[in-house]
Design a protein around this motif. Structure first.
Motif, PDB file in Angstrom:
ATOM      1  N   PHE A 175       0.654 -70.950 158.079  1.00 58.14           N
ATOM      2  CA  PHE A 175       1.113 -70.693 156.692  1.00 58.14           C
ATOM      3  C   PHE A 175       1.844 -71.929 156.182  1.00 58.14           C
ATOM      4  CE2 PHE A 175       1.547 -66.914 159.390  1.00 58.14           C
ATOM      5  CZ  PHE A 175       0.677 -66.020 158.776  1.00 58.14           C
ATOM      6  N   ALA A 176       1.117 -73.060 156.171  1.00 58.57           N
ATOM      7  CA  ALA A 176       1.809 -74.335 156.014  1.00 58.57           C
ATOM      8  C   ALA A 176       2.262 -74.618 154.582  1.00 58.57           C
ATOM      9  CB  ALA A 176       0.917 -75.458 156.513  1.00 58.57           C
ATOM     10  N   ASP A 177       1.608 -74.004 153.594  1.00 51.00           N
ATOM     11  CA  ASP A 177       1.909 -74.513 152.262  1.00 51.00           C
ATOM     12  C   ASP A 177       3.111 -73.807 151.639  1.00 51.00           C
ATOM     13  OD1 ASP A 177       0.668 -74.429 149.225  1.00 51.00           O
ATOM     14  OD2 ASP A 177       0.651 -72.499 150.175  1.00 51.00           O
ATOM     15  N   LEU A 178       3.915 -74.537 150.884  1.00 45.28           N
ATOM     16  CA  LEU A 178       5.212 -74.007 150.423  1.00 45.28           C
ATOM     17  C   LEU A 178       5.045 -72.779 149.540  1.00 45.28           C
ATOM     18  CD1 LEU A 178       8.297 -74.270 150.485  1.00 45.28           C
ATOM     19  CD2 LEU A 178       8.129 -75.740 148.464  1.00 45.28           C
ATOM     20  N   GLU A 179       3.997 -72.767 148.712  1.00 46.84           N
ATOM     21  CA  GLU A 179       3.790 -71.585 147.859  1.00 46.84           C
ATOM     22  C   GLU A 179       3.553 -70.333 148.694  1.00 46.84           C
ATOM     23  OE1 GLU A 179       1.557 -73.317 144.203  1.00 46.84           O
ATOM     24  OE2 GLU A 179       1.076 -71.173 144.335  1.00 46.84           O
ATOM     25  N   THR A 180       2.773 -70.478 149.763  1.00 45.48           N
ATOM     26  CA  THR A 180       2.509 -69.345 150.670  1.00 45.48           C
ATOM     27  C   THR A 180       3.804 -68.889 151.334  1.00 45.48           C
ATOM     28  OG1 THR A 180       0.379 -70.351 151.119  1.00 45.48           O
ATOM     29  CG2 THR A 180       1.079 -68.626 152.642  1.00 45.48           C
ATOM     30  N   ILE A 181       4.638 -69.836 151.741  1.00 47.13           N
ATOM     31  CA  ILE A 181       5.897 -69.508 152.418  1.00 47.13           C
ATOM     32  C   ILE A 181       6.827 -68.768 151.452  1.00 47.13           C
ATOM     33  CG2 ILE A 181       7.973 -70.502 153.482  1.00 47.13           C
ATOM     34  CD1 ILE A 181       6.153 -72.768 154.572  1.00 47.13           C
ATOM     35  N   VAL A 182       6.954 -69.287 150.231  1.00 40.14           N
ATOM     36  CA  VAL A 182       7.847 -68.648 149.252  1.00 40.14           C
ATOM     37  C   VAL A 182       7.289 -67.268 148.874  1.00 40.14           C
ATOM     38  CG1 VAL A 182       8.791 -68.804 146.908  1.00 40.14           C
ATOM     39  CG2 VAL A 182       8.783 -70.822 148.382  1.00 40.14           C
ATOM     40  N   ALA A 183       5.968 -67.163 148.727  1.00 46.31           N
ATOM     41  CA  ALA A 183       5.366 -65.869 148.362  1.00 46.31           C
ATOM     42  C   ALA A 183       5.630 -64.832 149.451  1.00 46.31           C
ATOM     43  CB  ALA A 183       3.865 -66.035 148.139  1.00 46.31           C
ATOM     44  N   SER A 184       5.591 -65.262 150.706  1.00 40.89           N
ATOM     45  CA  SER A 184       5.845 -64.359 151.825  1.00 40.89           C
ATOM     46  C   SER A 184       7.300 -63.867 151.785  1.00 40.89           C
ATOM     47  CB  SER A 184       5.534 -65.110 153.127  1.00 40.89           C
ATOM     48  OG  SER A 184       6.174 -64.534 154.218  1.00 40.89           O
ATOM     49  N   ALA A 185       8.225 -64.779 151.524  1.00 42.03           N
ATOM     50  CA  ALA A 185       9.643 -64.388 151.400  1.00 42.03           C
ATOM     51  C   ALA A 185       9.828 -63.467 150.193  1.00 42.03           C
ATOM     52  CB  ALA A 185      10.513 -65.641 151.259  1.00 42.03           C
ATOM     53  N   TRP A 186       9.156 -63.760 149.112  1.00 42.28           N
ATOM     54  CA  TRP A 186       9.283 -62.977 147.874  1.00 42.28           C
ATOM     55  C   TRP A 186       8.795 -61.533 148.092  1.00 42.28           C
ATOM     56  CZ3 TRP A 186      11.905 -62.134 143.873  1.00 42.28           C
ATOM     57  CH2 TRP A 186      11.398 -61.626 142.677  1.00 42.28           C
TER      58      TRP A 186
END
Ligand code: UDP
Length: 331
Positions: free
Chosen positions: A308-319
């Protein structure tokens, strides 16, 4: 054989327990719940001992009862700012307590430990991306306690044959894709959850700690890594030690790309659709300007590949976690 996870009720600990259980490991958790959540333990459904790692006699009983061959050690205090304010708390709860844990392991013949280390061991790095062989010179007590423990582990390998893999995390974020576990610190100080609390209307704004650093936009640059990618690295580290490999080794875990505080806020606006207010504030003591990992050693030696390397994916997961659990574990 079982894996004993200290701090398994905490953020990275609970996600690692989930990853290990999903791969068929027998896992037992020890946590004093000083910062962890019983709600996480409940979601994980593993044997749990509510205790401190300084209770060595109880630890030895648990090692024997569960046939523990490996410890994954998360239990620690982990806030840079707090460590500058109250360093002795960090030397006691991180260094001294880990000493007790290692004593119990040596006495019980538990030979493998995966240790939760940090990018903060490097301090202000001479270059980025940072390699494991680069100089370590922490700029805050938190990083210094983690480096001190790495050195305890070096000497413990030489003296007792205790094998260790030290995973130096860069900035963990995101949440489990299906289980109800995620990031919930009280108080919350980490950038991504703070920004998402603004998006949820739980805070007025995010304070940007310093805009005069020597970086592209003047704000600090960090390498954000998904918590499940950290979790998989622990699983691979256990496999490596069990296969007879490994001595006393350290690996960086990051994605190799740096994002500034402003870029994180911008990506979070895009992901959440909320106009997240940001205001400039003073620098936070102990913060290096730029921390970005070279993780090529973890990739080649552990066979680790972040999913899950990309920042948008990481932030979406936290969101997803923050939207579904606006009060976190709600305790
Ligand atoms: N940060 C910030 N405002 C906040 C929280 C963090 O500007 O409310 C900055 C912090 O100074 C650092 C970066 O965001 O440069 C990441 O901080 P965090 O506490 O999330 O992780 P750390 O790098 O300390 O492990």
């Amino acid at each position: 054989m079982s894996v004993l996870v200290t701090g398994g009720a905490g953020y990275i600990g609970s996600h690692t327990v989930a990853e290990l259980v999903a791969h068929g490991e027998e896992v037992v958790v020890v946590d004093n719940l000083s910062t962890g959540h019983s709600g996480a333990i409940y979601a994980l459904g593993v044997p749990f001992y509510h205790m401190d790692i300084r209770e060595t006699e109880r630890l030895r009983e648990i090692f024997s009862r569960h046939a523990v061959d490996t410890v994954v050690h998360f239990a620690a205090n982990s806030l840079v700012g707090e460590s500058v304010q109250d360093p002795l708390k960090y030397y006691e709860n991180n260094v001294a307590a880990t000493g007790r844990l290692l004593e119990a392991m040596v006495e019980s013949g538990v030979q493998n430990i995966v240790f939760s280390s940090t990018a903060a061991v490097y301090g202000e790095p001479a270059r980025v991306p940072i390699a494991e062989t680069d100089a370590t010179s922490p700029t805050n007590p938190y990083g210094d306690t983690k480096l001190t423990i790495e050195r305890m582990l070096d000497w413990s390998y030489q003296a007792y044959g205790l094998k260790s893999i030290r995973l130096r995390y860069f900035n963990a974020a995101g949440a489990h894709p299906t289980l109800p576990i995620g990031e919930d610190h009280r108080p919350e100080t980490h950038l991504i959850p703070v920004v998402l609390q603004v998006a949820l209307g739980q805070r007025e704004h995010v304070a940007i700690f310093g805009d005069d650093y020597d970086t592209e936009d003047g704000t600090c640059v960090r390498d954000y890594i998904h918590v499940m990618d950290l979790a998989s690295a622990h699983r691979l580290a256990i496999e490596r030690m069990r296969s007879g490999e490994g001595t006393a080794e350290s690996f960086n875990l990051g994605n190799g790309t740096g994002f500034s505080v402003r870029q994180v806020v911008e990506v979070s606006r895009k992901v959440t659709g909320h106009s997240i207010q940001a205001v400039n504030a003073a620098r936070r003591a102990g913060d290096p300007a730029r921390l970005v990992a070279s993780s090529s050693l973890a990739r080649s030696t552990l066979g680790w590949t972040p999913q899950f390397a990309d920042l948008e994916t990481i932030v979406a997961s936290a969101w997803n976690w923050h939207q579904a659990h606006p009060q976190g574990f709600g305790e």
